[in-house]
Scaffold this active site. Sequence first.
Site, PDB file in Angstrom:
ATOM      1  N   THR A  83      40.183  40.360  43.238  1.00 15.77           N
ATOM      2  CA  THR A  83      38.969  39.560  43.053  1.00 15.77           C
ATOM      3  C   THR A  83      39.335  38.096  43.238  1.00 15.77           C
ATOM      4  O   THR A  83      40.403  37.648  42.823  1.00 15.77           O
ATOM      5  CB  THR A  83      38.380  39.774  41.648  1.00 15.77           C
ATOM      6  OG1 THR A  83      38.097  41.166  41.468  1.00 15.77           O
ATOM      7  CG2 THR A  83      37.102  38.977  41.467  1.00 15.77           C
ATOM      8  N   VAL A  84      38.425  37.350  43.874  1.00 15.80           N
ATOM      9  CA  VAL A  84      38.659  35.927  44.107  1.00 15.80           C
ATOM     10  C   VAL A  84      37.622  35.122  43.335  1.00 15.80           C
ATOM     11  O   VAL A  84      36.422  35.415  43.397  1.00 15.80           O
ATOM     12  CB  VAL A  84      38.588  35.584  45.598  1.00 15.80           C
ATOM     13  CG1 VAL A  84      38.844  34.086  45.820  1.00 15.80           C
ATOM     14  CG2 VAL A  84      39.594  36.406  46.393  1.00 15.80           C
ATOM     15  N   GLY A 121      37.271  42.770  46.479  1.00 15.73           N
ATOM     16  CA  GLY A 121      37.628  43.861  47.376  1.00 15.73           C
ATOM     17  C   GLY A 121      38.249  44.993  46.591  1.00 15.73           C
ATOM     18  O   GLY A 121      38.211  45.009  45.354  1.00 15.73           O
ATOM     19  N   LYS A 134      43.026  34.161  43.287  1.00 15.95           N
ATOM     20  CA  LYS A 134      42.966  35.575  43.656  1.00 15.95           C
ATOM     21  C   LYS A 134      43.760  36.387  42.650  1.00 15.95           C
ATOM     22  O   LYS A 134      44.941  36.102  42.399  1.00 15.95           O
ATOM     23  CB  LYS A 134      43.530  35.774  45.064  1.00 15.95           C
ATOM     24  CG  LYS A 134      43.336  37.194  45.615  1.00 15.95           C
ATOM     25  CD  LYS A 134      43.651  37.243  47.105  1.00 15.95           C
ATOM     26  CE  LYS A 134      43.340  38.619  47.699  1.00 15.95           C
ATOM     27  NZ  LYS A 134      43.532  38.654  49.168  1.00 15.95           N
ATOM     28  N   ASP A 140      43.770  42.096  60.475  1.00 14.04           N
ATOM     29  CA  ASP A 140      42.443  42.372  59.907  1.00 14.04           C
ATOM     30  C   ASP A 140      41.513  41.184  60.124  1.00 14.04           C
ATOM     31  O   ASP A 140      40.925  40.654  59.181  1.00 14.04           O
ATOM     32  CB  ASP A 140      42.553  42.710  58.424  1.00 14.04           C
ATOM     33  CG  ASP A 140      41.282  43.359  57.873  1.00 14.04           C
ATOM     34  OD1 ASP A 140      40.513  43.929  58.673  1.00 14.04           O
ATOM     35  OD2 ASP A 140      41.061  43.289  56.646  1.00 14.04           O
TER      36      ASP A 140
END
Length: 338
Positions: free
Chosen positions: A20-21, A16, A36, A130
Amino acid sequence: MDVIGRYRLQEQVGAGAFATVWRGYDDDLDVDVAVKVLADNWASRADVRERFLSEARLMRRIASDRVVRVFDLGKLPDGRPYFVMDYVDGGTLADILAGGPVDPADALWWGADLARAVAALHAEGVVHRDITPANLLLRPSNGLESGGGTHRIVLADLGLAKRAAEASGLTQAVGTPSYMAPEQGRGDGGFDERADVYAVGAVTYALLTGRAPFVVSSISDVLGRDPDSNPPSLRPLLHDAVGQLDDLLARALAYRVGDRWQRADTLAEHLEAEAYRLEQEAPMLASARTAAGDPDAVDTTIRSAGTTAHPGRRQWVLAALPVLFVGAAVATWFLLGR
Protein backbone atom coordinates in the site's frame (compact mmCIF):
# COMPACT_ATOMS: atom_id res chain seq x y z
CA MET A 1 -2.03 4.14 11.55
CA ASP A 2 -1.38 7.90 11.50
CA VAL A 3 2.43 7.96 11.65
CA ILE A 4 5.19 5.83 10.14
CA GLY A 5 8.61 6.71 11.48
CA ARG A 6 8.81 10.49 11.31
CA TYR A 7 6.25 10.68 8.50
CA ARG A 8 2.66 11.79 9.13
CA LEU A 9 0.26 9.93 6.85
CA GLN A 10 -2.21 12.06 4.90
CA GLU A 11 -4.11 9.68 2.61
CA GLN A 12 -3.85 6.35 0.83
CA VAL A 13 -2.92 6.91 -2.81
CA GLY A 14 -2.43 3.36 -4.06
CA ALA A 15 -2.85 -0.29 -3.17
CA GLY A 16 -1.83 -3.53 -4.81
CA ALA A 17 -1.54 -7.20 -4.00
CA PHE A 18 1.76 -6.76 -2.17
CA ALA A 19 1.85 -3.21 -0.82
CA THR A 20 0.00 0.00 0.00
CA VAL A 21 1.23 3.49 -0.82
CA TRP A 22 0.44 6.52 1.33
CA ARG A 23 0.97 10.21 0.84
CA GLY A 24 2.77 11.43 3.92
CA TYR A 25 4.49 14.52 5.22
CA ASP A 26 8.05 14.91 6.43
CA ASP A 27 8.01 17.68 9.07
CA ASP A 28 11.81 17.73 9.26
CA LEU A 29 12.26 18.42 5.54
CA ASP A 30 8.89 20.18 5.09
CA VAL A 31 7.92 18.11 2.04
CA ASP A 32 5.29 15.63 0.92
CA VAL A 33 6.52 12.05 0.58
CA ALA A 34 5.21 8.71 -0.62
CA VAL A 35 5.45 5.81 1.84
CA LYS A 36 5.18 2.26 0.50
CA VAL A 37 4.36 -0.43 3.07
CA LEU A 38 4.41 -4.20 2.58
CA ALA A 39 0.94 -5.72 2.97
CA ASP A 40 0.49 -7.54 6.30
CA ASN A 41 -0.67 -10.78 4.63
CA TRP A 42 2.78 -11.11 3.04
CA ALA A 43 4.84 -10.15 6.08
CA SER A 44 5.79 -13.74 6.88
CA ARG A 45 7.00 -14.53 3.34
CA ALA A 46 10.78 -14.08 3.28
CA ASP A 47 10.91 -14.11 -0.53
CA VAL A 48 8.26 -11.38 -0.83
CA ARG A 49 9.97 -9.27 1.82
CA GLU A 50 13.26 -9.56 -0.04
CA ARG A 51 11.67 -8.58 -3.34
CA PHE A 52 10.10 -5.56 -1.63
CA LEU A 53 13.46 -4.47 -0.22
CA SER A 54 15.20 -5.16 -3.53
CA GLU A 55 12.82 -2.74 -5.24
CA ALA A 56 13.80 -0.02 -2.74
CA ARG A 57 17.52 -0.65 -3.22
CA LEU A 58 17.18 -0.67 -7.00
CA MET A 59 15.24 2.59 -7.08
CA ARG A 60 17.80 4.18 -4.79
CA ARG A 61 20.72 3.21 -7.05
CA ILE A 62 19.24 4.62 -10.27
CA ALA A 63 20.55 8.14 -10.74
CA SER A 64 17.83 9.64 -12.94
CA ASP A 65 15.03 12.11 -12.31
CA ARG A 66 12.92 9.97 -14.64
CA VAL A 67 12.66 7.29 -11.93
CA VAL A 68 11.08 7.82 -8.51
CA ARG A 69 13.88 8.11 -5.95
CA VAL A 70 13.92 6.30 -2.59
CA PHE A 71 15.55 8.14 0.33
CA ASP A 72 14.58 6.22 3.47
CA LEU A 73 13.89 2.66 4.62
CA GLY A 74 12.51 1.28 7.87
CA LYS A 75 10.31 -1.21 9.73
CA LEU A 76 6.94 -0.90 11.41
CA PRO A 77 6.53 -2.15 15.01
CA ASP A 78 5.06 -5.37 13.61
CA GLY A 79 8.22 -5.91 11.55
CA ARG A 80 6.84 -5.05 8.12
CA PRO A 81 9.29 -3.07 5.98
CA TYR A 82 8.49 0.25 4.36
CA PHE A 83 10.38 2.69 2.17
CA VAL A 84 9.96 6.38 1.53
CA MET A 85 10.04 8.02 -1.89
CA ASP A 86 9.65 11.42 -3.49
CA TYR A 87 5.95 12.22 -3.86
CA VAL A 88 4.99 12.85 -7.50
CA ASP A 89 1.72 14.75 -7.47
CA GLY A 90 0.71 14.97 -11.14
CA GLY A 91 -1.37 11.79 -11.22
CA THR A 92 -0.70 8.90 -13.61
CA LEU A 93 -0.95 8.27 -17.31
CA ALA A 94 -3.90 5.99 -16.46
CA ASP A 95 -5.72 9.13 -15.25
CA ILE A 96 -5.12 10.71 -18.65
CA LEU A 97 -6.39 7.60 -20.46
CA ALA A 98 -9.54 7.56 -18.34
CA GLY A 99 -10.70 10.48 -20.47
CA GLY A 100 -10.21 8.51 -23.69
CA PRO A 101 -7.64 9.00 -26.45
CA VAL A 102 -5.68 12.25 -26.38
CA ASP A 103 -4.72 14.58 -29.19
CA PRO A 104 -2.49 12.59 -31.58
CA ALA A 105 0.54 14.89 -31.36
CA ASP A 106 0.27 14.95 -27.57
CA ALA A 107 0.02 11.15 -27.51
CA LEU A 108 3.28 10.91 -29.44
CA TRP A 109 5.01 13.39 -27.12
CA TRP A 110 3.90 11.25 -24.16
CA GLY A 111 5.17 8.13 -25.94
CA ALA A 112 8.52 9.74 -26.74
CA ASP A 113 8.88 10.96 -23.16
CA LEU A 114 8.14 7.45 -21.89
CA ALA A 115 10.71 6.00 -24.28
CA ARG A 116 13.30 8.47 -22.95
CA ALA A 117 12.49 7.44 -19.38
CA VAL A 118 12.81 3.76 -20.28
CA ALA A 119 16.12 4.47 -22.03
CA ALA A 120 17.38 6.06 -18.79
CA LEU A 121 16.43 2.88 -16.94
CA HIS A 122 18.15 0.71 -19.51
CA ALA A 123 21.27 2.87 -19.28
CA GLU A 124 21.47 1.70 -15.65
CA GLY A 125 21.23 -1.91 -16.82
CA VAL A 126 17.66 -2.43 -15.59
CA VAL A 127 14.59 -3.92 -17.33
CA HIS A 128 11.28 -2.66 -15.90
CA ARG A 129 9.03 -5.60 -16.98
CA ASP A 130 5.73 -3.92 -15.99
CA ILE A 131 5.32 -0.68 -17.94
CA THR A 132 1.62 0.20 -17.80
CA PRO A 133 -0.24 3.54 -17.65
CA ALA A 134 -0.90 3.04 -13.93
CA ASN A 135 2.85 2.77 -13.22
CA LEU A 136 3.72 5.99 -15.04
CA LEU A 137 3.59 9.06 -12.79
CA LEU A 138 3.48 12.67 -13.98
CA ARG A 139 5.60 15.48 -12.56
CA PRO A 140 5.60 19.17 -13.54
CA SER A 141 8.11 20.03 -16.22
CA ASN A 142 10.93 22.44 -15.40
CA GLY A 143 10.43 24.10 -18.78
CA LEU A 144 13.93 23.22 -19.99
CA GLU A 145 13.22 19.78 -21.46
CA SER A 146 12.60 19.16 -25.14
CA GLY A 147 9.16 18.52 -26.55
CA GLY A 148 7.19 21.13 -24.65
CA GLY A 149 4.36 20.20 -22.30
CA THR A 150 3.58 20.86 -18.67
CA HIS A 151 4.44 17.43 -17.27
CA ARG A 152 7.04 14.69 -17.63
CA ILE A 153 6.73 10.94 -17.12
CA VAL A 154 8.41 9.35 -14.10
CA LEU A 155 8.75 5.56 -13.84
CA ALA A 156 7.41 3.97 -10.67
CA ASP A 157 6.67 0.53 -9.26
CA LEU A 158 9.90 -1.31 -9.95
CA GLY A 159 8.72 -4.34 -8.01
CA LEU A 160 9.18 -6.55 -11.08
CA ALA A 161 12.27 -4.77 -12.40
CA LYS A 162 15.48 -6.74 -12.77
CA ARG A 163 19.03 -6.16 -13.81
CA ALA A 164 19.29 -6.95 -17.53
CA ALA A 165 21.90 -9.61 -16.78
CA GLU A 166 19.42 -11.35 -14.48
CA ALA A 167 16.35 -11.03 -16.71
CA SER A 168 17.52 -13.68 -19.16
CA GLY A 169 17.45 -16.25 -16.36
CA LEU A 170 13.90 -15.60 -15.16
CA THR A 171 11.49 -18.48 -15.66
CA GLN A 172 8.16 -16.98 -14.59
CA ALA A 173 5.83 -14.87 -16.74
CA VAL A 174 5.03 -11.68 -14.86
CA GLY A 175 3.60 -8.34 -15.92
CA THR A 176 0.36 -6.91 -17.31
CA PRO A 177 -0.84 -8.94 -20.34
CA SER A 178 -2.17 -5.99 -22.40
CA TYR A 179 1.28 -4.38 -22.39
CA MET A 180 3.41 -7.53 -22.23
CA ALA A 181 5.80 -8.56 -24.98
CA PRO A 182 5.27 -12.11 -26.32
CA GLU A 183 8.75 -13.29 -25.28
CA GLN A 184 8.07 -12.10 -21.73
CA GLY A 185 4.79 -14.01 -21.66
CA ARG A 186 6.54 -17.27 -22.46
CA GLY A 187 8.26 -17.17 -19.08
CA ASP A 188 11.38 -18.91 -20.36
CA GLY A 189 13.75 -16.08 -19.49
CA GLY A 190 14.39 -15.23 -23.13
CA PHE A 191 13.83 -11.48 -23.00
CA ASP A 192 15.78 -8.28 -22.53
CA GLU A 193 15.32 -4.48 -22.79
CA ARG A 194 13.32 -4.92 -25.99
CA ALA A 195 10.40 -6.22 -23.92
CA ASP A 196 10.16 -2.70 -22.45
CA VAL A 197 10.35 -1.23 -25.96
CA TYR A 198 7.26 -3.29 -26.81
CA ALA A 199 5.47 -1.90 -23.75
CA VAL A 200 6.31 1.68 -24.78
CA GLY A 201 4.72 0.98 -28.15
CA ALA A 202 1.62 -0.47 -26.49
CA VAL A 203 1.19 2.52 -24.17
CA THR A 204 1.65 4.96 -27.07
CA TYR A 205 -0.95 3.11 -29.12
CA ALA A 206 -3.37 3.24 -26.17
CA LEU A 207 -2.86 7.01 -25.86
CA LEU A 208 -3.69 7.42 -29.54
CA THR A 209 -6.75 5.16 -29.59
CA GLY A 210 -7.95 4.76 -26.01
CA ARG A 211 -7.35 1.01 -26.05
CA ALA A 212 -4.52 -1.51 -26.01
CA PRO A 213 -3.19 -2.57 -29.44
CA PHE A 214 -4.41 -6.17 -29.19
CA VAL A 215 -7.38 -7.83 -27.48
CA VAL A 216 -5.64 -9.46 -24.54
CA SER A 217 -7.08 -10.64 -21.24
CA SER A 218 -4.56 -13.29 -20.22
CA ILE A 219 -1.05 -14.52 -20.93
CA SER A 220 -2.59 -17.21 -23.14
CA ASP A 221 -3.85 -14.44 -25.43
CA VAL A 222 -0.34 -12.97 -25.55
CA LEU A 223 1.12 -16.31 -26.56
CA GLY A 224 -1.69 -17.09 -29.00
CA ARG A 225 -1.21 -13.98 -31.11
CA ASP A 226 -0.43 -14.50 -34.80
CA PRO A 227 3.31 -13.69 -35.16
CA ASP A 228 2.60 -11.86 -38.43
CA SER A 229 -0.25 -9.71 -37.07
CA ASN A 230 -0.10 -5.93 -36.66
CA PRO A 231 -2.26 -3.67 -34.50
CA PRO A 232 -5.31 -2.10 -36.20
CA SER A 233 -4.37 0.80 -38.47
CA LEU A 234 -4.52 4.36 -37.16
CA ARG A 235 -5.90 5.61 -40.48
CA PRO A 236 -9.54 5.82 -39.27
CA LEU A 237 -8.27 8.22 -36.59
CA LEU A 238 -5.65 10.18 -38.50
CA HIS A 239 -6.89 9.87 -42.11
CA ASP A 240 -4.21 11.05 -44.55
CA ALA A 241 -2.06 12.40 -41.71
CA VAL A 242 -1.20 8.90 -40.55
CA GLY A 243 2.19 9.13 -42.31
CA GLN A 244 4.64 6.50 -41.06
CA LEU A 245 2.87 5.91 -37.76
CA ASP A 246 1.33 2.56 -38.65
CA ASP A 247 4.71 1.17 -39.65
CA LEU A 248 6.48 2.81 -36.70
CA LEU A 249 4.15 1.30 -34.09
CA ALA A 250 3.89 -2.04 -35.88
CA ARG A 251 7.66 -2.29 -35.56
CA ALA A 252 7.55 -1.36 -31.87
CA LEU A 253 4.90 -4.05 -31.35
CA ALA A 254 6.46 -6.72 -33.54
CA TYR A 255 5.97 -10.26 -32.26
CA ARG A 256 9.52 -11.25 -33.16
CA VAL A 257 12.17 -9.48 -31.09
CA GLY A 258 14.52 -9.10 -34.06
CA ASP A 259 11.84 -7.18 -36.02
CA ARG A 260 11.36 -4.64 -33.23
CA TRP A 261 13.07 -1.34 -32.53
CA GLN A 262 16.20 -2.44 -30.72
CA ARG A 263 16.63 0.57 -28.42
CA ALA A 264 14.17 2.76 -26.53
CA ASP A 265 15.99 5.97 -27.44
CA THR A 266 15.74 5.10 -31.15
CA LEU A 267 11.98 4.70 -30.77
CA ALA A 268 11.89 8.03 -28.91
CA GLU A 269 13.56 9.81 -31.83
CA HIS A 270 11.01 8.48 -34.32
CA LEU A 271 8.06 9.34 -32.07
CA GLU A 272 9.39 12.88 -31.61
CA ALA A 273 9.76 13.31 -35.36
CA GLU A 274 6.16 12.17 -35.91
CA ALA A 275 4.93 14.46 -33.14
CA TYR A 276 6.56 17.45 -34.84
CA ARG A 277 5.05 16.41 -38.15
CA LEU A 278 1.55 16.10 -36.72
CA GLU A 279 1.82 19.49 -35.05
CA GLN A 280 2.58 20.99 -38.44
CA GLU A 281 -0.38 19.14 -40.00
CA ALA A 282 -2.84 19.84 -37.16
CA PRO A 283 -5.09 22.22 -39.20
CA MET A 284 -5.33 19.67 -42.02
CA LEU A 285 -6.07 16.92 -39.50
CA ALA A 286 -8.91 18.89 -37.91
CA SER A 287 -10.39 19.65 -41.35
CA ALA A 288 -10.21 15.99 -42.34
CA ARG A 289 -12.04 14.94 -39.19
CA THR A 290 -14.75 17.54 -39.72
CA ALA A 291 -15.19 16.51 -43.34
CA ALA A 292 -15.48 12.88 -42.28
CA GLY A 293 -18.26 13.76 -39.85
CA ASP A 294 -16.25 12.78 -36.77
CA PRO A 295 -18.49 13.62 -33.77
CA ASP A 296 -15.38 14.15 -31.64
CA ALA A 297 -13.79 16.63 -34.03
CA VAL A 298 -14.70 19.72 -32.01
CA ASP A 299 -13.67 18.16 -28.69
CA THR A 300 -10.38 16.95 -30.19
CA THR A 301 -9.64 20.41 -31.58
CA ILE A 302 -10.26 21.93 -28.15
CA ARG A 303 -8.01 19.38 -26.45
CA SER A 304 -5.25 20.01 -28.99
CA ALA A 305 -5.43 23.70 -28.13
CA GLY A 306 -4.13 23.05 -24.64
CA THR A 307 -6.72 21.48 -22.34
CA THR A 308 -4.90 18.17 -22.01
CA ALA A 309 -2.19 17.60 -19.41
CA HIS A 310 0.44 17.71 -22.17
CA PRO A 311 -0.45 20.67 -24.41
CA GLY A 312 2.99 21.22 -25.96
CA ARG A 313 3.85 24.49 -27.61
CA ARG A 314 0.27 25.17 -28.75
CA GLN A 315 -0.57 26.48 -25.27
CA TRP A 316 2.23 29.06 -25.53
CA VAL A 317 1.00 30.15 -28.96
CA LEU A 318 -2.55 30.66 -27.67
CA ALA A 319 -1.28 32.64 -24.70
CA ALA A 320 0.72 34.89 -27.03
CA LEU A 321 -2.20 35.77 -29.32
CA PRO A 322 -3.57 38.65 -27.17
CA VAL A 323 -0.11 40.24 -27.12
CA LEU A 324 0.14 39.99 -30.90
CA PHE A 325 -3.28 41.62 -31.34
CA VAL A 326 -2.38 44.50 -29.02
CA GLY A 327 0.91 44.98 -30.85
CA ALA A 328 -0.87 45.12 -34.20
CA ALA A 329 -3.35 47.66 -32.89
CA VAL A 330 -0.60 49.92 -31.55
CA ALA A 331 1.29 49.70 -34.84
CA THR A 332 -1.86 50.59 -36.80
CA TRP A 333 -2.56 53.60 -34.54
CA PHE A 334 1.02 54.81 -34.90
CA LEU A 335 0.97 54.59 -38.70
CA LEU A 336 -2.45 56.26 -39.07
CA GLY A 337 -1.50 58.97 -36.60
CA ARG A 338 1.39 59.94 -38.82
